[in-house]
Design an enzyme around this catalytic site. Structure first.
Site, PDB file in Angstrom:
ATOM      1  N   ASP A 119      -7.882   1.115  -2.179  1.00 53.49           N
ATOM      2  CA  ASP A 119      -6.976   1.903  -1.296  1.00 53.49           C
ATOM      3  C   ASP A 119      -7.212   3.502  -1.185  1.00 53.49           C
ATOM      4  OD1 ASP A 119      -5.409  -0.419  -0.051  1.00 53.49           O
ATOM      5  OD2 ASP A 119      -4.528  -0.455  -2.153  1.00 53.49           O
ATOM      6  N   ASP A 179      -8.419  -5.737   5.022  1.00 54.35           N
ATOM      7  CA  ASP A 179      -7.906  -4.447   4.886  1.00 54.35           C
ATOM      8  C   ASP A 179      -9.044  -3.591   4.440  1.00 54.35           C
ATOM      9  OD1 ASP A 179      -6.280  -6.633   4.138  1.00 54.35           O
ATOM     10  OD2 ASP A 179      -4.536  -5.191   3.985  1.00 54.35           O
TER      11      ASP A 179
END
Length: 400
Positions: A119, A179
């Protein structure tokens, strides 16, 4: 669920009609809607910035059951509110907004060293990336280059992908989530802005292998694909945040659409454009896509229509389609333009936009984080606001 005003929608869609006499009038209506939405976003976001100003290290995450829920920089969403402020500043360049954008961006800086999850792209590119784009601050560039190297440590050349998660090792050998396609943009930027061309190779290897193994024949996507570390072949495909392993979790589909759209924009590789168009075809023609194009949290939920929409999926879609509409021709230009107009009008309506000072000072309502996990259901989410501001900003550039 939430309905939009059909009268205004009809006028709005005239923007993309083939009737020249209507074009000027409807273009002004679209400009007015975008401008008013941006003006509200500025006021609401400044209230949010003031609220957390003295809560050192804290960043807004959501607002649930009347309570603010924040995080420190470690939460995967930490870069989104700084990014919101940079988009606010881009549209309203005053020194107060700039100071807040710098303040909240600085709260994320330590994540440039993050190597234990994927992330770091979300965290740093959405905050420092937008900051550097608007200010050309050399410190911001240095932070991004460091973050790109941190992200690259999660790449295994034998598998050919960046590992997403390190937990749940008894179930997943080498998990990659859809993602993760979003984080490749940081690597592509860093490759252009440094001498390390390996970063582009990593990004494209990940994109290519994801295209092969994450997508079904109808161009819907799995959420999680775990790879065998010996053979580099998937041993498990599932959907962690969606209804079932074979369902289409709506935000995951939006990540894929956005990812392959920017991959084409950055590389010019026609394979990525084809992938983005086919994903868009799947979504826009799905029988469970609502007329207002605000998706349900999973396109295959058996509770449709009596279940939740996910505004975050809609905002990611809208931002991607604005770009994609510039790369296609023929009927698709008109189709995408109509969808974008419908989404923006709907999101800007009282059904989805909060009142000033309410909703924990988030802009939009009715997003879903992870319905099966009973996490962040029917609440505002910081990334919904981020991609909404991004979409509005892109649309403003196109029509002003």
């Amino acid at each position: 669920m939430h309905q939009y005003n059909m009268f205004y929608l009809v006028a709005f869609l005239g923007l993309v009609s083939c009737v020249p006499i209507q074009a000027s009038k409807d273009e002004q209506a679209l400009k007015s809607t975008v401008d008013s939405a941006l003006a509200f976003a500025t006021k609401q976001s400044m209230r949010m910035a003031e609220k957390y100003k003295y809560q050192e290290g804290e960043l807004p995450r959501t607002f649930q059951q009347g309570k603010d829920i924040s995080s420190d920089s470690r939460w995967w969403c930490s870069g989104f509110f700084p990014g919101v402020l940079w988009y606010v500043y881009e549209n309203d360049p005053n020194p107060d907004v700039l100071e807040y954008a710098k303040l909240y961006t600085a709260r994320v800086e330590r994540e440039k060293y993050t190597t234990d999850n994927h992330d770091v792209g979300f965290m740093i590119y959405c905050s420092f990336g937008n900051g550097y784009r608007l200010t050309q601050d050399p410190h911001y560039k240095a932070v991004m280059l460091t973050a790109a190297q941190s992200l690259a440590t999660r790449y295994n050349p034998k598998v050919g992908l960046i590992r997403s998660w390190d937990h749940n090792r008894e179930q997943w050998q080498y998990p990659v989530i859809i993602d993760n396609i979003m984080n490749l943009e940081l690597l592509l930027w860093a490759s252009v802005n440094s001498d390390d061309k390996r970063l582009k190779d990593i990004a494209l290897s990940h994109a290519d292998k994801t295209m092969v193994h994450h997508f079904r024949r109808n161009y819907s996507s799995y959420h999680v694909v775990s790879y065998d570390t010996v053979t580099a072949i998937p041993h498990r495909k599932q959907t962690h945040q969606g209804y079932s392993d074979e369902s289409s979790w709506s935000r995951g589909q939006a990540w894929g659409l956005y990812g392959y759209t920017y991959l084409y924009r950055e590389t010019g590789d026609e394979r990525y454009l084809r992938q983005a168009v086919l994903i868009a075809d799947y979504l826009l023609h799905h029988p469970n896509m609502p007329e207002d194009y605000i998706p349900y949290w999973d396109y295959d939920s058996p509770e449709i229509p009596e279940t939740y929409r996910d505004v975050s999926a809609a905002t990611i879609m809208a931002s991607a389609l604005i770009d994609l509409s510039s790369f296609v021709d023929g009927d698709r230009v008109e189709q995408y333009s109509k969808v974008i107009a419908t989404q923006i009008l709907t999101l800007a309506s009282p059904a989805y936009t909060a009142k000033l000072g309410e909703n924990g000072c988030f802009i939009l309502k009715h997003s879903v984080g992870a319905y099966p996990l009973k996490s962040e259901v029917d609440v505002p989410l910081t990334y919904a606001d981020y991609y909404y501001l991004e979409a509005l900003t892109k649309l403003k550039r196109k029509i002003h």
